[in-house]
Design a protein around this motif. Structure first.
Motif, mmCIF file in Angstrom:
data_model
loop_
_atom_site.group_PDB
_atom_site.id
_atom_site.type_symbol
_atom_site.label_atom_id
_atom_site.label_comp_id
_atom_site.label_asym_id
_atom_site.label_seq_id
_atom_site.Cartn_x
_atom_site.Cartn_y
_atom_site.Cartn_z
ATOM 1 N N ASN B 101 0.769 -1.211 -0.101
ATOM 2 C CA ASN B 101 0.126 -0.013 0.041
ATOM 3 C C ASN B 101 0.879 1.220 -0.101
ATOM 4 O O ASN B 101 1.682 1.473 0.948
ATOM 5 N N HIS B 103 0.683 4.344 0.556
ATOM 6 C CA HIS B 103 0.368 5.470 1.124
ATOM 7 C C HIS B 103 0.789 4.943 2.752
ATOM 8 O O HIS B 103 1.143 5.741 3.563
ATOM 9 N N GLN B 104 1.260 3.436 2.957
ATOM 10 C CA GLN B 104 1.904 3.389 4.242
ATOM 11 C C GLN B 104 3.256 3.525 4.358
ATOM 12 O O GLN B 104 4.013 3.163 5.351
ATOM 13 N N PRO B 157 -5.562 0.471 0.548
ATOM 14 C CA PRO B 157 -6.001 0.694 2.094
ATOM 15 C C PRO B 157 -6.623 -0.395 2.772
ATOM 16 O O PRO B 157 -7.361 -1.135 1.862
ATOM 17 N N ASP B 158 -6.904 -0.492 3.884
ATOM 18 C CA ASP B 158 -7.503 -1.378 4.466
ATOM 19 C C ASP B 158 -8.941 -1.561 3.984
ATOM 20 O O ASP B 158 -9.762 -2.523 3.939
ATOM 21 N N PHE B 160 -11.773 0.221 1.256
ATOM 22 C CA PHE B 160 -11.505 0.650 -0.027
ATOM 23 C C PHE B 160 -13.003 0.619 -0.857
ATOM 24 O O PHE B 160 -13.722 0.045 -0.391
ATOM 25 N N SER B 211 -13.706 -4.149 3.096
ATOM 26 C CA SER B 211 -12.498 -4.636 3.344
ATOM 27 C C SER B 211 -12.325 -5.828 2.948
ATOM 28 O O SER B 211 -13.380 -6.681 2.556
#
Lengths: 229, 229
Positions: B101, B103-104, B157-158, B160, B211
């Motif tokens: 991911n 953005h992590q 992400p977790d 979406f 999720s």
DNA sequence: AAATGAAAGTGAAAAAAGAACACTAAGTCC
DNA sequence: GGACTTAGTGTTCTTTTTTCACTTTCATTT
């Protein structure tokens, strides 16, 4: 060279999973090891990769030594690299598989081997090292590959009947197929050339012989054709 | 040890193809090399495999150094072993890919690298060594894998929306998909959990959030369920 | 508060692919 | 000539895939 000595303590080898088809069962070519470790155990044929040899040339060399064959269908499978997979030291091994016509070959015992033999897949027992794991993974890759591309022909003689082709697929996939549906599908791919000859010496209606058309395959592949079975 | 000294002249490395998705494009994490050879060239992050380290732990170590992430989706791709692929000596490299991911992560420059950066797949130019070839092969494997198993979630992400999931598949496959058919298919797999929340802060009808249900995935996988897209 | 813009969400009909199924044909062998 | 063995052949039904367009719900603008 930017590498310190320490990084050369790892050896690398290739292991060959050589498939052959004997009109009924899928077989692999195994060697009986002459030397320790695992002396007297069945194992996949393999070799250390030479310093000045492209990786892919190593399994080709093994095949040549073992079967005398050159130009063989060969596909890389996966690399196995657990620290302790080899009892005598660190050896990372790259597995390859090949498909060959079993009748073209009378395998010769090679350096490390006491004996070489075709073994039916279903009769394979405990192998040396992590070779059972390698074989299992390779078989699952073969099953995937055979559904995706017309590679089954590599296991047959130059000319073959549709029934032979069907039993080959059944042996590889370990699954019965419907005769009519199989023929419809395989013929619709237009990969078979009718050689205008018939099977001989069988005690029943002789079947038509076909051969695989590699040019046609290349054309269709370039067009993005789907060969799924 | 049964190996002569000569066989240790080859070094082993891994190279990581790390994919990330930024809501529109598929990206990979590249480093700009600080050292020769190929100083100042973009390259795949990689490392030599340690003597006492399982093969698969090497790419995990690279990922940890580079992104701080542990538990990442990681898949072996293929081993590249031409004699002259590395100008300073014989190096066989095993390619892996990961899905993370984007953005992590705020990637950190590491030892060999002057700079680390996410680059859109379509903006990748000349890479060091044979890394273009590795990337191309890896991309084709990713495209096959993503159709076979529900791994796309790893890039999101977790929670979406279905539209995000669809653009992810479109980015990976480089192909437009029909909205209704995509939803029908993906929902029929029963892998999505409705989290009973809605998107916020968008200037249009907010979408439902979902999720991924990993337990459900394991159950279905054990049953031999087919996840093809 | 009404109009606009932007993406979300929804189903039915047609086409294609896959699965199920049984009899006749052409040889050999005795 | 009869028994035996495998080759060869089409149709129907079911499932899957493809195609296609309008309404809903929110924020923003006027």
């Amino acid at each position: 060279m930017p590498f310190t000595n320490n990084e050369f303590r790892t050896a690398f080898s290739v292991d060959n999973v050589i498939f052959g088809f004997d009109d009924a069962d899928l077989n692999i070519l195994l060697i009986k090891r002459a030397e320790e470790p695992f002396a007297n155990h069945w194992a996949l044929p393999g070799a250390l990769v030479h310093q000045d040899e492209d990786l892919r040339d190593a399994p080709i060399r093994v095949l040549k030594e073992l079967t005398g064959l050159d130009n063989v269908f060969l596909e890389q499978v996966k690399t196995f690299g657990k620290v302790n997979r080899h009892p005598s030291g660190r050896v990372i091994t790259i597995a390859y598989y090949s498909l060959i016509n079993i009748h073209q070959v009378s395998p010769q015992a090679m350096s490390f081997a006491e004996k070489v033999s075709w073994i039916k897949i279903k009769d394979v027992n405990e192998l040396a090292f992590d070779h059972n794991e390698i074989l299992e993974f390779t078989l699952s890759k073969l099953r995937r590959d055979v559904k995706r591309r017309p590679i089954g022909f590599e296991l047959l003689p130059d000319t073959f009947t549709l029934s032979q082709l069907q039993s080959l697929y059944e042996a590889v996939l370990d699954k019965e197929l419907d005769k009519r549906n199989f023929r419809k599908k395989i013929l619709s791919m237009k990969l078979l050339l009718d050689v205008k000859e018939y099977q001989q010496g069988v005690a029943h209606r002789p079947a038509k012989l076909f051969s695989f058309d590699p040019d046609r395959y290349l054309t269709l592949k370039a067009e993005g054709f789907n060969f799924e079975i």
